[in-house]
Every structure is written in structure tokens, then in C-alpha cells.
Motif scaffolding. Structure first.
Motif, PDB file in Angstrom:
ATOM      1  N   ARG A 309       3.444   3.628  -5.577  1.00 48.21           N
ATOM      2  CA  ARG A 309       2.650   3.796  -6.782  1.00 48.21           C
ATOM      3  C   ARG A 309       1.338   4.528  -6.519  1.00 48.21           C
ATOM      4  O   ARG A 309       0.627   4.876  -7.450  1.00 48.21           O
ATOM      5  CB  ARG A 309       2.292   2.421  -7.370  1.00 48.21           C
ATOM      6  CG  ARG A 309       3.442   1.722  -8.027  1.00 48.21           C
ATOM      7  CD  ARG A 309       2.994   0.333  -8.486  1.00 48.21           C
ATOM      8  NE  ARG A 309       4.064  -0.352  -9.176  1.00 48.21           N
ATOM      9  CZ  ARG A 309       4.268  -0.252 -10.494  1.00 48.21           C
ATOM     10  NH1 ARG A 309       3.495   0.495 -11.239  1.00 48.21           N
ATOM     11  NH2 ARG A 309       5.254  -0.914 -11.051  1.00 48.21           N
ATOM     12  N   ALA A 310       0.987   4.702  -5.253  1.00 51.08           N
ATOM     13  CA  ALA A 310      -0.324   5.279  -4.945  1.00 51.08           C
ATOM     14  C   ALA A 310      -0.341   6.769  -5.248  1.00 51.08           C
ATOM     15  O   ALA A 310       0.451   7.524  -4.690  1.00 51.08           O
ATOM     16  CB  ALA A 310      -0.674   5.041  -3.486  1.00 51.08           C
ATOM     17  N   PRO A 311      -1.245   7.214  -6.138  1.00 51.23           N
ATOM     18  CA  PRO A 311      -1.369   8.656  -6.374  1.00 51.23           C
ATOM     19  C   PRO A 311      -1.862   9.363  -5.116  1.00 51.23           C
ATOM     20  O   PRO A 311      -2.624   8.800  -4.333  1.00 51.23           O
ATOM     21  CB  PRO A 311      -2.423   8.754  -7.481  1.00 51.23           C
ATOM     22  CG  PRO A 311      -2.467   7.407  -8.120  1.00 51.23           C
ATOM     23  CD  PRO A 311      -2.140   6.440  -7.012  1.00 51.23           C
ATOM     24  N   ARG A 313      -3.994  12.546  -4.359  1.00 49.41           N
ATOM     25  CA  ARG A 313      -4.838  13.459  -5.126  1.00 49.41           C
ATOM     26  C   ARG A 313      -5.201  14.692  -4.308  1.00 49.41           C
ATOM     27  O   ARG A 313      -4.915  14.789  -3.125  1.00 49.41           O
ATOM     28  CB  ARG A 313      -6.071  12.716  -5.633  1.00 49.41           C
ATOM     29  CG  ARG A 313      -5.692  11.562  -6.575  1.00 49.41           C
ATOM     30  CD  ARG A 313      -6.886  10.905  -7.217  1.00 49.41           C
ATOM     31  NE  ARG A 313      -6.530   9.667  -7.894  1.00 49.41           N
ATOM     32  CZ  ARG A 313      -6.221   9.570  -9.198  1.00 49.41           C
ATOM     33  NH1 ARG A 313      -6.225  10.639  -9.969  1.00 49.41           N
ATOM     34  NH2 ARG A 313      -5.911   8.407  -9.734  1.00 49.41           N
ATOM     35  N   PHE A 336      -1.329  10.685 -11.606  1.00 46.15           N
ATOM     36  CA  PHE A 336      -0.264   9.916 -12.237  1.00 46.15           C
ATOM     37  C   PHE A 336       0.279  10.732 -13.394  1.00 46.15           C
ATOM     38  O   PHE A 336      -0.483  11.296 -14.166  1.00 46.15           O
ATOM     39  CB  PHE A 336      -0.833   8.591 -12.730  1.00 46.15           C
ATOM     40  CG  PHE A 336       0.195   7.650 -13.284  1.00 46.15           C
ATOM     41  CD1 PHE A 336       0.937   6.841 -12.430  1.00 46.15           C
ATOM     42  CD2 PHE A 336       0.427   7.570 -14.641  1.00 46.15           C
ATOM     43  CE1 PHE A 336       1.893   5.966 -12.940  1.00 46.15           C
ATOM     44  CE2 PHE A 336       1.377   6.703 -15.164  1.00 46.15           C
ATOM     45  CZ  PHE A 336       2.116   5.897 -14.309  1.00 46.15           C
TER      46      PHE A 336
END
Lengths: 384, 120
Positions: A309-311, A313, A336
Motif C-alpha cells: 500500500r505504500a506509495p 513518490r 495513490f
């Protein structure tokens, strides 16, 4: 905000530019009355979101119609005969652009990098350009240095209406828009004002960009917002929509050190401008860019789906293994994807990396796996 | 309930303090899409960045408001980060921390002081 924003997030459109004097958009008052939160972006105070928030605004645009104020972007007029001269700056087939049509292009530099990307519209009496806000001053200087008759348009707002219900909503005010197809441009009258329209946008959805005289802009925006299908959408959702659509953002997917081919924009280099074409080369950096097209570029753009679930970036380094080794690239945009329902990212990686290989983004000291996937992340809704 | 300048709330029950973020902070963050929690039994010092919270827009940290040991974490947030927006001062607590000295809570703001702090 709780704690501190991490350094890695202090960039892009969320970057803080504290000491800068910000220019307000012509519709600042309207945005405020609609509950907008403002952030500094490219010297402008921009509505980043309204009361609904980024997630809801994003999903509304994909399902209905979203109204964006993109008046910070540069609008430029060139004389009718400028397309040939523009071809010396842009590797697109502009002399082959029919009247009434618009085409995507990039200003390139001698190193084969990109100075900005833009839209070029061939209109009945002139050539109309839309350029990025952050590069507006640079682009104008560049144009003035190479072409006569360059005129910045400063008395017009620019609105975008995007989404599957954009046509129906806009046709309520301007019935003629239904006959336009993707990348058509037209001039229409509304309440005595001259509107400049294109059927385009930067969300992956069908939609329109509409240049409106400043004096008419608020009335026109309110007329659109009076339609239940239309809601105001901020810069936050504009970014997540364009990311899901796999559309590059200048300063992230491309810059002066990234070639159009590396950025995945080789498609925008027309056949006529390629090796063997009628007007091959003749643009800055042609030797590098045509070599990248013919023999492959050293780096390539890649779509990524992080497994958890960790974006991941912008700036996150990418590796081809779970441990050791040097980075093989980096995330250029990531976050996300509300319509995808999961983190998504675009990266720039060494071309030698195997296409199917799992990549690893190093997030807070941990290497997290991400699958290479085709772009875009959502199917486009353009009316071709 | 007590409040920190970093927009955390603290609710003490004996020497166990439950920590979350305020409604104001949740609204400022926007839609939360990812939460990473510390491990249970971790010793933390005031100011340590122990929770990562990411919204659609950006990543932020939550710092330990006080010295102590993490004794429980709210795993429900990992599976459903949107809880942070739905019920920030209730179901969306982040962690429970065991503190040595309950008097350490005295330095934090009361609800009225916090409201002044955020200009409400």
C-alpha cells in the motif's frame, strides 16, 4: 500537519515557495466561495482541492465532469505563417497539422532534452499555443528569440472541463461542441464573448479546454457549475488524474536532461521529422533524439505498480534487486491512484533492465517490490 | 484529552497513553491512503518519527509525543487507512504508549488551548 512533511514530499506541486509573491487567478474569489484550499504552484496561488477532497474530486471527474481552472498556464499567439518556424524548435509535424486541429509538441534543446511541452493549435487566422505555467517566461523568451510576432495572451482565463459527461454539460451552453472530436479546435460565442475551445485535456478523459476572456470567465464557470454533472476540481486531483492517464508532467517525466524518447513521448515526433521523412531533423538536439529513435535510448519510462500500500513518490530510487547494487533509475511521479485503488508510479530506468523484471523502490530505507506495467493505468476516454 | 502542537491527541488511562491525530490534522492531510505503524515493544523517545501517514497528496510523520514503550498498535489502520478521515479521535487511534511518569502529560495543551492553537 502532524509531525513534519518528509523532505521527499517537498517538491512538485506540493512544494512550498514561502517567500515568493503569488499571483492570484482571475477566478480566485469563485474558488474561495467554493471552499478551495490554496497552495503555491509555479508562482500562482492555486486551488489544490475543494470541500470534497482530492479522492472524491478525482472519482467525480472519471464518472461525471470536473471543472478545472488552469489559467496559470501560458497562452500565446503566433502569426498565421508561424508553423514552419515552430518546426525549427519542436520535433512535431506542424506543417502537416490541418487548420482546426491541435497537436502535442515539445521544445527541445541541443542536448536532446526537453525545454517544455505544449499544445499547438492551427487556427483560421493564427497559431495558438498553451504552455506550462512554470516554463511560461522561459518559453516566451525562447519564442521571441526565434520567431516574429509572438504575443502572450494575458486577458484570458483557461478552464478545462473533463470527464465522460463533459460534452453533454458543455453542449448545454455551446451546442456546437458535440461535433468536435479529440484535438479539434474551434471558436464559439457565448453571451457576446469569444471562446477558444479545444477537445483535449490532461486527465485521460474526454473533455475540453476553453480559453475565456477574463471578464466573462466567472459567469461562464458559474454557468457550467450550475449543471449538476459539473463540480470544481483542484490541482491535487488534476495530478492524480494525469498520473493514472500516464501523461508526463514537465519537470518530472521530462526535463532538459531527459530526451522525448526516454520520456516515452517519441510518438509525438512526426514521421516527416524522423530519419527518411520529408523534413527530417532540423530541430534542436535532432542528432541525439533521432539516434534514440533509431537505436534505442539509454533510459526508458516505465509504469509501476508497487505491491503493497505504500506509495512510491517522486525521487524514490529504483533497484533491480531486493538487496545491494546501484540504483537503475528513479520514480519521476508517484502516488495513490484513486480509480486504480492502489499506489501507482512512473519511473525512468536504464533501458537494459529486463521488461518483466520486478523492480524495488527504496522507501524509508526499505526496498519494496513493484511490478512493471503498461501505461496508462486507466483506459483513455478520448472521443477520436 | 490532551493535545500537542503537532496535532496529536493523547488520552491517558493510568500509565498507558493512547495517541491519535486530531480532526483538524486529518482534514488538513486529506484522504489517507497508507499508514505505517511502529512495532510493539519499541522504546521511543519524544520527537522520534514513529508513524508514517500518507495521503493522496503527501507523506507526513507522526512523532512520539513522549518517552515510553509502544505496547499496542492499531492494525485496523493498516488495512483501512481511510479510518483516519472517518473517525480520527475514536476508532483511528494509532498506538498506545506506556509512560514512566504520568506528570509528563501536564505540558500538553487542553482542548481549549488547542482550539486557540488552530485558530478556532
Amino acid at each position: 500537519m502532524p509531525g513534519r512533511a518528509r523532505p521527499m514530499t517537498r517538491r512538485g506541486h506540493m512544494a512550498e515557495t514561502a517567500a515568493e509573491t503569488l499571483t492570484e487567478l482571475p477566478l480566485q474569489g469563485l474558488h474561495g466561495s467554493l471552499g478551495a484550499k490554496f497552495v503555491p504552484f509555479a508562482g500562482y496561488s492555486m486551488p489544490v482541492q475543494y470541500a470534497d477532497g482530492v479522492m472524491a474530486e478525482h472519482l467525480w471527474t472519471r464518472g461525471h465532469a470536473g471543472l478545472f481552472d488552469v489559467s496559470h498556464m501560458g497562452q500565446v499567439l503566433l502569426p498565421k505563417g508561424a508553423l514552419g518556424g515552430l518546426e525549427a524548435l519542436i520535433p512535431a509535424d506542424l506543417l502537416g497539422l490541418p487548420e482546426g486541429r491541435q497537436r502535442y509538441g515539445m521544445f527541445t534543446n541541443d542536448a536532446g532534452g526537453v525545454l517544455d511541452d505544449l499544445m499547438v493549435a492551427h487556427r483560421a487566422g493564427d497559431v495558438f499555443l498553451v504552455v506550462n505555467a512554470a516554463r511560461k517566461a522561459h518559453d516566451l523568451a525562447h519564442l521571441h528569440a526565434h520567431l516574429p510576432g509572438v504575443e502572450e495572451v494575458t486577458d484570458r482565463a483557461l478552464l478545462a472541463l473533463q470527464g465522460p459527461e463533459a460534452e453533454a454539460a458543455l453542449a448545454g451552453l455551446l451546442p456546437g461542441v458535440a461535433a468536435m472530436r479529440f484535438m479539434d479546435v474551434a471558436v464559439m460565442a457565448w453571451q457576446g464573448a469569444e471562446l477558444w475551445l479545444s477537445r483535449s485535456g490532461y486527465t485521460g478523459e474526454d473533455g475540453f479546454e476553453i480559453s475565456v476572456p477574463v471578464a466573462t470567465a466567472e459567469g461562464f464557470a458559474r454557468a457550467l457549475l450550475a449543471d449538476d454533472r459539473v463540480r470544481p476540481i483542484g490541482l491535487g486531483a488534476r495530478d492524480s488524474l494525469r498520473l493514472e492517464a500516464g501523461l508526463p508532467l514537465y519537470g518530472q517525466e521530462m526535463d532538459e536532461a531527459i530526451s522525448p524518447v526516454e520520456a516515452g513521448q517519441g510518438w509525438a515526433i512526426g514521421k516527416a521529422r524522423r530519419a527518411g521523412g520529408a523534413r527530417a531533423g532540423g530541430f534542436p538536439g535532432a542528432d541525439v533524439i533521432l539516434d534514440h529513435l533509431a537505436n534505442g535510448a539509454p533510459r526508458r519510462r516505465v509504469g509501476l505498480r508497487p505491491e503493497g500500500r505504500a506509495p512510491m513518490r517522486m525521487g524514490v530510487p529504483l533497484f533491480d534487486g531486493a538487496e545491494g547494487g546501484d540504483p537503475i533509475g528513479r520514480i519521476t511521479s508517484g502516488g495513490f491512484g484513486p480509480s486504480v485503488g492502489a499506489p501507482i508510479a512512473i519511473g525512468l530506468i536504464d533501458a537494459a533492465v529486463a521488461p518483466g523484471a520486478t523492480l524495488y523502490g527504496e522507501v524509508r530505507g526499505k526496498r519494496l517490490p513493484a511490478a512493471q506495467v503498461p501505461l496508462p493505468f486507466v483506459p483513455p476516454g478520448y472521443k477520436r | 484529552m490532551k493535545y500537542t502542537e503537532d496535532h496529536e491527541w493523547l488520552e491517558a488511562d493510568g500509565d498507558i497513553v493512547t495517541v491519535g491525530i486530531t480532526e483538524y490534522a486529518a482534514t488538513q492531510l486529506g484522504d489517507v491512503v497508507f499508514v505505517e505503524l511502529p512495532e510493539v515493544e519499541t522504546q521511543v523517545a519524544k520527537g522520534d518519527e514513529i508513524v508514517v501517514i500518507e495521503s493522496v497528496k503527501a507523506a507526513s510523520d507522526i512523532v512520539a509525543p513522549i518517552d515510553g514503550e509502544i505496547v499496542e498498535i492499531n492494525e485496523a489502520l493498516v488495512d483501512n487507512p481511510a479510518l483516519v478521515n472517518e473517525d480520527p479521535t475514536g476508532e483511528a487511534w494509532f498506538f498506545k504508549i506506556k509512560i514512566e511518569d504520568a506528570a509528563a502529560l501536564d505540558e500538553f495543551m487542553t482542548e481549549d488551548e488547542y482550539k486557540d492553537h488552530i485558530g478556532e
